[in-house]
Write an enzyme that holds these catalytic residues in place. Structure first.
Site, PDB file in Angstrom:
ATOM      1  N   TYR A 142      41.209  29.885  28.883  1.00 56.64           N
ATOM      2  CA  TYR A 142      42.157  30.709  27.805  1.00 56.64           C
ATOM      3  C   TYR A 142      42.718  29.491  26.831  1.00 56.64           C
ATOM      4  O   TYR A 142      43.024  29.728  25.758  1.00 56.64           O
ATOM      5  CB  TYR A 142      43.559  30.481  28.578  1.00 56.64           C
ATOM      6  CG  TYR A 142      43.521  32.159  28.977  1.00 56.64           C
ATOM      7  CD1 TYR A 142      42.706  32.656  30.148  1.00 56.64           C
ATOM      8  CD2 TYR A 142      44.523  32.835  28.768  1.00 56.64           C
ATOM      9  CE1 TYR A 142      42.562  34.023  30.367  1.00 56.64           C
ATOM     10  CE2 TYR A 142      44.631  34.263  29.287  1.00 56.64           C
ATOM     11  CZ  TYR A 142      43.933  34.751  30.108  1.00 56.64           C
ATOM     12  OH  TYR A 142      43.923  35.960  30.698  1.00 56.64           O
ATOM     13  N   LYS A 189      34.016  29.956  41.409  1.00 53.71           N
ATOM     14  CA  LYS A 189      32.437  30.175  41.197  1.00 53.71           C
ATOM     15  C   LYS A 189      31.730  28.896  41.404  1.00 53.71           C
ATOM     16  O   LYS A 189      31.047  28.496  40.385  1.00 53.71           O
ATOM     17  CB  LYS A 189      32.387  30.874  39.813  1.00 53.71           C
ATOM     18  CG  LYS A 189      30.868  31.631  39.602  1.00 53.71           C
ATOM     19  CD  LYS A 189      30.696  32.701  40.147  1.00 53.71           C
ATOM     20  CE  LYS A 189      29.359  33.186  40.022  1.00 53.71           C
ATOM     21  NZ  LYS A 189      28.797  34.549  41.112  1.00 53.71           N
ATOM     22  N   ASP A 221      33.202  36.750  42.528  1.00 50.31           N
ATOM     23  CA  ASP A 221      32.715  38.063  42.719  1.00 50.31           C
ATOM     24  C   ASP A 221      32.860  38.789  44.248  1.00 50.31           C
ATOM     25  O   ASP A 221      33.246  39.862  44.314  1.00 50.31           O
ATOM     26  CB  ASP A 221      31.223  38.090  42.418  1.00 50.31           C
ATOM     27  CG  ASP A 221      30.204  36.949  43.018  1.00 50.31           C
ATOM     28  OD1 ASP A 221      30.976  35.940  43.712  1.00 50.31           O
ATOM     29  OD2 ASP A 221      29.218  36.947  42.881  1.00 50.31           O
ATOM     30  N   ASP A 245      43.823  36.064  36.534  1.00 49.71           N
ATOM     31  CA  ASP A 245      44.182  37.175  35.348  1.00 49.71           C
ATOM     32  C   ASP A 245      43.621  38.484  35.752  1.00 49.71           C
ATOM     33  O   ASP A 245      44.310  39.351  36.160  1.00 49.71           O
ATOM     34  CB  ASP A 245      43.817  36.811  34.036  1.00 49.71           C
ATOM     35  CG  ASP A 245      44.027  38.053  33.028  1.00 49.71           C
ATOM     36  OD1 ASP A 245      45.359  38.653  33.225  1.00 49.71           O
ATOM     37  OD2 ASP A 245      43.381  38.578  32.323  1.00 49.71           O
ATOM     38  N   ASP A 249      45.372  41.940  38.405  1.00 53.35           N
ATOM     39  CA  ASP A 249      45.642  43.357  37.906  1.00 53.35           C
ATOM     40  C   ASP A 249      44.618  44.110  39.258  1.00 53.35           C
ATOM     41  O   ASP A 249      45.101  45.377  39.451  1.00 53.35           O
ATOM     42  CB  ASP A 249      44.693  43.584  36.636  1.00 53.35           C
ATOM     43  CG  ASP A 249      45.633  43.300  35.457  1.00 53.35           C
ATOM     44  OD1 ASP A 249      46.809  42.730  35.643  1.00 53.35           O
ATOM     45  OD2 ASP A 249      45.540  44.290  34.588  1.00 53.35           O
TER      46      ASP A 249
HETATM   47  C1  IPM Z   1      49.025  38.386  31.862  1.00 50.70           C
HETATM   48  C2  IPM Z   1      48.429  39.018  30.661  1.00 50.70           C
HETATM   49  C3  IPM Z   1      48.114  37.927  29.832  1.00 50.70           C
HETATM   50  C4  IPM Z   1      47.071  36.992  30.132  1.00 50.70           C
HETATM   51  C5  IPM Z   1      47.813  38.603  28.187  1.00 50.70           C
HETATM   52  C6  IPM Z   1      49.039  39.222  27.825  1.00 50.70           C
HETATM   53  C7  IPM Z   1      47.817  37.137  27.226  1.00 50.70           C
HETATM   54  O1  IPM Z   1      47.277  39.736  30.747  1.00 50.70           O
HETATM   55  O2  IPM Z   1      49.730  37.794  31.779  1.00 50.70           O
HETATM   56  O3  IPM Z   1      48.197  38.519  32.991  1.00 50.70           O
HETATM   57  O4  IPM Z   1      45.882  37.105  29.853  1.00 50.70           O
HETATM   58  O5  IPM Z   1      47.251  35.946  30.714  1.00 50.70           O
HETATM   59 MG    MG Z   2      46.806  39.831  32.893  1.00 48.86          MG
END
Ligand code: IPM
Ligand code: MG
Length: 372
Positions: A142, A189, A221, A245, A249
C-alpha cells in the site's frame, strides 16, 4: 470520564450511520455520567468537493488532538472507474493512517445466531465462530514506491517491510491471543515472497516471549480457503496489509452482513474506529443502511477508553435489536426498520436499561416499513 471524539462522517452512507453512533454514545454518556465532546472534520470525496484535498491539514491536526476518531466510510463512484483521476477519496484515509501511525487494524469476526441464515455458509460451520484479524496497516505494498512509465505500459508497486513494523503489531496480536484462546495464525506467502519470510522470522522470534500462545502458519491462498471451510479453527490471525484487506472482507461473509462488522485502527496516538463496510453510494441518504457496524465500532472505542461495562451494554443492545427483528433492509428486505430508528432503539434500550423505562412499542411499530 471526559473524552474528545473527532468525527469524520465521510462519504456515502458514512454520515447517516455515524450519526447513529453519536446518538448511542450520547445515550452512554447520559447513563454513565460521562462527557463526550465532538468535533467534526472532512475526509474523502466530501473533502475533495469542498477543498480539493482528500485530507485537509486541519483534519489531521484535529485528529491528532483528539482522544479517538470515529469515522464513517470513504469512496465515491465518480473516482472508481477513472484510472486517471489525480486525487482519490481513498488517499485521504491512507494518509490519515500514515500520519497517525495507525499501524494495526483490528477486525473481530463473530456471528449472531439470529443471522446464521443470512450467511452463504452452512450454519454448522459458522456457529460459534469468533476470531480477530490483526492487519498491518501502514506498510507493505500500500505504501511502497509506485511507478508508471511515461508510455503508460508498465507499472510497479513495491512491497517493503521492516523488522520494527512487524514487531510492533506482532506484540499486539500475541497479547490479544494470550487473553483469548491462545492461538495465533500468521498468514503470509513465505513460499514466494521475501517480505513474508521476514515476517516468519521475526514473528517466530517474538513467539518466544509468549510461550502460552501456540503459533501456526498458513499461506494466504490456503487461509482464504480455510476461512470458508473451517472458520472455527481461528483465534487471532496476524497478517500484512494487503492480505489483511482481502481476508477481512472475505471473513465478513461469515457473519451474514458486511454492515455489521466493526474495526479499530490503533497506533501510538489516538485510535480510529470505523465500520468495515464501504460508502455504499446506492443507499446514501435513503435511511436504509445498517448502522450496526458503526455502533459496534463505537463500542470498540468505549473498550479502548477502558469503559468495558458501557461497551458491553452497547453490544447487548445491538444483540437485542437483532433478536427482536429490529433490523435494516440488508438483513430483512421486507420487514425492515430505518437506520435512524435502529439508532434510536439502541439509545432507548440503553437509557431504559439504566432507568427501567419502558420502550414505546407504538413508536417502534410506526417506524416499521412493510413492503408487500
Ligand atoms: C479498508 C478499505 C481501504 C483499504 C480502502 C478504502 C483504501 O478497503 O479499510 O479495508 O484498502 O485499506
Ligand atoms: Mg478493505
Amino acid at each position: 470520564m471526559k473524552k474528545n471524539i473527532f468525527v469524520i462522517e465521510g462519504d456515502g452512507i458514512g454520515p447517516e450511520v455515524t450519526r447513529q453512533s453519536v446518538k448511542v454514545l450520547n445515550a452512554v454518556a447520559e447513563c454513565f455520567h460521562h462527557e463526550f465532546h465532538y468535533r467534526y472534520g472532512l475526509m474523502g470525496a466530501a473533502a475533495i468537493d469542498k477543498t480539493g484535498d482528500p485530507l485537509p491539514d486541519e483534519t489531521v491536526e484535529l485528529a491528532m488532538k483528539s482522544d479517538a476518531i470515529l469515522f464513517g466510510a470513504i469512496g465515491h463512484p465518480k473516482y472508481d472507474n477513472d484510472p486517471t483521476a489525480k486525487v482519490r477519496p481513498e488517499q485521504g484515509l491512507l494518509k490519515l493512517r500514515k500520519s497517525l501511525q495507525l499501524f494495526a487494524n483490528i477486525r473481530p469476526i463473530s456471528t449472531y445466531p439470529s443471522l446464521h441464515h443470512l450467511s452463504p455458509l452452512k450454519t454448522k460451520n459458522i456457529e460459534g465462530v469468533d476470531f480477530i484479524i490483526y492487519r498491518e496497516l501502514t506498510g507493505g505494498i500500500y505504501f511502497g514506491k509506485k511507478q508508471t512509465n511515461t508510455e503508460q505500459t508498465l507499472a510497479s508497486d513495491e512491497c517493503t517491510y521492516s523488522k520494527e513494523e512487524i514487531e510492533r503489531i506482532a506484540h499486539l496480536a500475541f497479547k490479544q491471543a494470550s487473553l483469548r484462546r491462545k492461538k495465533l495464525t500468521l498468514v503470509d506467502k513465505a513460499n514466494v515472497l521475501e517480505t513474508s519470510r521476514l515476517w516468519r522470522k521475526w514473528v517466530q522470534q517474538i513467539a518466544k516471549e509468549y510461550p502460552q500462545v501456540t503459533l501456526d502458519f498458513l499461506f494466504v491462498d490456503n487461509a482464504a480457503m480455510q476461512i470458508i471451510v473451517n472458520p472455527k479453527q481461528f483465534d487471532v490471525i496476524l497478517t500484512e496489509n494487503m492480505f489483511g484487506d482481502i481476508l477481512s472482507d472475505e471473513a465478513s461473509v461469515i457473519s451474514g452482513s458486511l454492515g455489521l462488522l466493526p474495526s479499530a485502527s490503533v497506533g501510538n496516538g489516538p485510535a480510529l474506529f470505523e465500520p468495515i463496510h464501504g460508502s455504499y453510494p446506492q443507499a446514501a441518504g435513503k435511511d436504509i443502511a445498517n448502522p450496526l457496524g458503526s455502533v459496534l465500532s463505537a463500542a470498540m472505542m468505549l473498550d479502548h477508553f477502558d469503559l468495558h461495562k458501557e461497551a458491553g451494554l452497547v453490544r447487548e443492545a445491538v444483540e437485542w435489536t437483532l433478536v427482536n427483528g429490529f433490523v435494516t433492509k440488508d438483513i430483512d428486505p421486507v420487514n425492515f426498520y430505518f437506520t435512524t430508528t435502529i439508532g434510536e432503539l439502541i439509545s432507548d434500550y440503553l437509557v431504559g436499561k439504566i432507568s427501567g423505562a419502558e420502550l414505546n412499542q407504538e413508536n417502534i411499530a410506526l417506524r416499521k416499513s412493510t413492503i408487500i
